[in-house]
Design a protein around this motif. Sequence first.
Motif: not given
Length: 90
Positions: A47-68
């Motif tokens: 899921m950490l890898e998934t978050a990183g890929r989403i952030e890179r591909e879509f140009g956003i920064s996800l809040d770690e707590e909300a993502f979890s």
Amino acid sequence: MSIDTSFTIDDLKHILREGAGADESVDLDGDILDAGFDALGYESLAMLETAGRIEREFGISLDEEAFSAAATPRALIELVNTHLSAAETV
């Protein structure tokens, strides 16, 4: 001019398959929207890898707590789309 960018279940499936692979026993093409990521075979490292890929591909920064807290594909898609909408209005 606003570009209509949204994150879809197909985007998520692509990122899950590319980044973390797919467990042979899990059918990502089935109805997975409300299945827990743990039930789909995606543990915290995947899921950490998934978050990183989403952030890179879509140009956003996800809040770690909300993502979890986004424990299902539906919740994660809603979270990403919220961030995308906020980024468009800036």
